[in-house]
Structure formats: structure tokens, C-alpha cells
Design a protein around this motif. Sequence first.
Motif, short mmCIF file in Angstrom:
data_model
loop_
_atom_site.label_atom_id
_atom_site.label_comp_id
_atom_site.label_asym_id
_atom_site.label_seq_id
_atom_site.Cartn_x
_atom_site.Cartn_y
_atom_site.Cartn_z
N ASP A 167 0.84 -1.19 0.00
CA ASP A 167 0.00 0.00 0.00
C ASP A 167 0.88 1.24 0.00
N ALA A 168 0.24 2.42 -0.05
CA ALA A 168 0.99 3.67 -0.19
C ALA A 168 1.93 3.90 0.98
N GLU A 169 1.48 3.59 2.20
CA GLU A 169 2.32 3.82 3.38
C GLU A 169 3.54 2.92 3.37
N GLU A 170 3.35 1.64 3.07
CA GLU A 170 4.48 0.73 3.05
C GLU A 170 5.42 1.01 1.88
N THR A 171 4.85 1.44 0.75
CA THR A 171 5.69 1.84 -0.38
C THR A 171 6.59 3.01 0.01
N ALA A 172 6.03 3.95 0.77
CA ALA A 172 6.82 5.11 1.21
C ALA A 172 7.94 4.69 2.16
N ILE A 173 7.68 3.69 3.00
CA ILE A 173 8.71 3.20 3.91
C ILE A 173 9.86 2.58 3.13
N VAL A 174 9.55 1.77 2.14
CA VAL A 174 10.60 1.14 1.32
C VAL A 174 11.41 2.21 0.59
N GLU A 175 10.73 3.21 0.05
CA GLU A 175 11.44 4.27 -0.67
C GLU A 175 12.30 5.11 0.27
N LEU A 176 11.84 5.29 1.51
CA LEU A 176 12.64 6.01 2.51
C LEU A 176 13.94 5.27 2.80
N VAL A 177 13.85 3.95 2.94
CA VAL A 177 15.04 3.15 3.20
C VAL A 177 15.95 3.15 1.98
N ARG A 178 15.36 3.10 0.80
CA ARG A 178 16.17 3.15 -0.43
C ARG A 178 16.97 4.45 -0.49
N ASP A 179 16.32 5.57 -0.18
CA ASP A 179 17.00 6.86 -0.19
C ASP A 179 18.13 6.89 0.85
N PHE A 180 17.87 6.32 2.03
CA PHE A 180 18.90 6.23 3.07
C PHE A 180 20.11 5.46 2.57
N VAL A 181 19.87 4.36 1.90
CA VAL A 181 20.97 3.53 1.38
C VAL A 181 21.78 4.31 0.35
N ASP A 182 21.10 4.97 -0.57
CA ASP A 182 21.81 5.70 -1.63
C ASP A 182 22.57 6.90 -1.08
N SER B 134 4.78 -0.99 12.69
CA SER B 134 4.80 -2.40 12.32
C SER B 134 4.34 -2.56 10.88
N VAL B 135 5.05 -3.37 10.12
CA VAL B 135 4.74 -3.53 8.70
C VAL B 135 4.46 -4.99 8.38
N SER B 136 3.92 -5.24 7.20
CA SER B 136 3.66 -6.60 6.74
C SER B 136 4.98 -7.29 6.42
N ALA B 137 4.91 -8.62 6.34
CA ALA B 137 6.10 -9.39 5.99
C ALA B 137 6.62 -9.03 4.59
N PRO B 138 5.76 -8.81 3.58
CA PRO B 138 6.29 -8.38 2.28
C PRO B 138 7.02 -7.03 2.34
N CYS B 139 6.51 -6.09 3.13
CA CYS B 139 7.20 -4.81 3.28
C CYS B 139 8.53 -5.00 3.99
N TYR B 140 8.53 -5.80 5.04
CA TYR B 140 9.77 -6.09 5.76
C TYR B 140 10.80 -6.73 4.82
#
Length: 390
Positions: free
Chosen positions: A10-25, A67-73
Amino acid sequence: MLDAKELELDAEETAIVELVRDFVDREVRPVVQELDHGNVYPEKLIDQMKELGIFGLAVPEPWGEVSVSAPCYAAVTEELARGWMSLAGAMGGHTVVAKLLVAYGSAEQKDRYLPRMATGEIRATMALTEPGGGSDLQAMRTTARRDGDDYVVNGSKTWITNARRSQLVALLCRTDPEAQPAHRGISILLVEKGPGFEISRDLPKLGYKGVESCELSFEDFRTPVGNLLGEREGQGFAQMMRGLEIGRIQVACRALGVGRAALEDSLAYAQERESFGKPIWQHQSVGNYLADMATSLTAARQLVMYAARRYESGQRADLEAGMAKLFASETAMKIALDAVRIHGGYGYSTEFDVERYFRDAPLMIVGEGTNEIQRNVIARQLVKRHPVRS
């Protein structure tokens, strides 16, 4: 190369993944080579991971906030491992312990540990493997003998990640050495460091740098009876097997991250590097490597997300997690080797990251249960789920 929306978050979990991606880069990739080559603990990066809430991704309300879903984790783990596999390792065992507490802990244990685990103030790890036992957990020799209001622990563990910097250890041990079958005498104790608990040494490693892997020893170490996970003794083996489902999914995601980083570096290099008057990707041998790397990585990710969705549904997922860990880790190892081939002599140079991917990839083959053990698990569960009808 990975669109979080493709993972059906969903939009919230997508934003979390993108936040971590930006942190990594932004924060990880510029410093990873120096930290890895110096085998330096990534203090600043770990603190930033705490601020991002990464250590609380498995802690639900009322103890945690994100707390996030297993796919988001799974997607977050892949992003971290794409930057540096060691960072994903720094939160792997922590997540398993959090899941164990949520599923089996008493109200007092949850209230005591989970809020501070969510912020990263308390970091946790699990202690399973023993020097002579390897993947055979039922052969463990570490014992916990009841003595009044305490357990007295004796034994040793090895290859314990984050042992020095974790404040809480989920210790798998024998509370009834005479139990038959053996797994009925195994329990999990939630232990904190104290007299009789020694971290003897950090183990030298081929890869997986920066984060420590240690040997632990227990000599008449005392811990309160109230630190037993669950309502009664003898449940630890089943509890840990459930915990290892998310643990193996996590290791599979680390493999995805390493494989993805190797593919992305190879794809860029193959477009920039020329030989015989054209970019090397146009040579069929190199182009075929890239095609196979991308295909197998995509297949591995789909298998991992299938296992994550199965786990999220609450169903038993040891078969799916085992397949995901097996396939993703073998895939990452092959992609890492092919990345070295594509880079040629530079692939063997410590000035390029592909040599790190090649050093890190084998961990996922032997970690969280070797791939030989995974095949045993898969075969056993296949027969169990599909018995012959007489």
C-alpha cells in the motif's frame, strides 16, 4: 531497478521502502567500501536506522509505531542489503526475537522489552548454534537447570551475530536433558548479560564485515524463571522453528539485495566499458550473463515474496521460507560470480564493490540453516503436505 509498487504494497508501506532506499543511496553507499575494508562497526548508520524506525518494523501497537507486513519487511531488508549486507544482518536476529515475543511472550515480557526494542534502545539477538552441533539444533548441549527462582545455564554458542552490542539474547537451551524426543526438552530463555555470561571472542570472517559474530559461553549463569519464553518449558523448539520462518525469509532478502547490487553494477559497467569498438554488453557472452542474472533475480524475488505473503497470512511457512532461502542464496552466489566475470580483472580488485558481493554471498548459503538442511526441510514438508493416499 526495483519499483516498490510492483511488490503490491500500500501507499504507506511503499513510502517506507522508498525512505530506506534513499537512506541507502545517500548514507550507506558512499561509505560502505571504507567500513567494509576496515571491518569497522557502522555506529552512525545503526543510529540512523534507529531513527528511521527500522528496528521496530516487527513490533506492533501498543509497543511500536510502524509495524509492517512481511512483504514490506522483505523489501526493506533487500534495500538495506543492496547497500551493505551487514546492515541487514544487524536487524535480522532482532526481528526474529521481536516476533517471538509478540507471539509467545507474557504480558510482562512484552511490556518490558518491546517498546525499547522498537526504538532500538534494546537490540536483541538469538543464540542457537553450538560449536559441535551446527544445524542440528536438537543435539545442543547447553542446559538450563531449575534452581529455586532461577535457571542455572551452562554451555556455549557460536556464530552469534551482534552478540556484543545486543542487550537481550533469546537463548535456545535444554531445560529437560532427558526428554524424548529431544525437542520436547528444549526451551527459550530471554537472557541479559551478567556474571557467568562471557563473550569469548569475535570470529574472523571472509565477508559480513563490520558486524560481529561471536562465541558465547555460560558457566553457572543465573537468570530468573520469569525469563522463560512461553507458559511452560519444552516449547522452545517449536517456537524457534516458527521464528526461523521469518529469519529465513530475511536471509533470502539479504541474498536478493546482494544479487541486485551485483546486477546493477554489472549492468552499468557493461554499458560504460568498451572492447573491440563497442560496449561489452553487445558481446553475446556478456549480454547472456546479464539476461540470466536479471531473470534469475526476478524469479528469486517472486519466490521470496510468495513466502512472505504465506507467512503474513499466519499459515505455516517453513516449506516456502526454505525454498525462498535456498533459491535466493544460490542465485545471489551465481550472480556475484558472474559480476566478477563481467568486470574482468576489475572484478578481482578491491577498488570495485563486486569483490565484496562475492565475499558476502556465501553467508546466505550457510546461514540460518545450510542449504543442505533447507532441502531436507523442503522434502519433509512436501511429503507431509502431500501424503500418499492408500
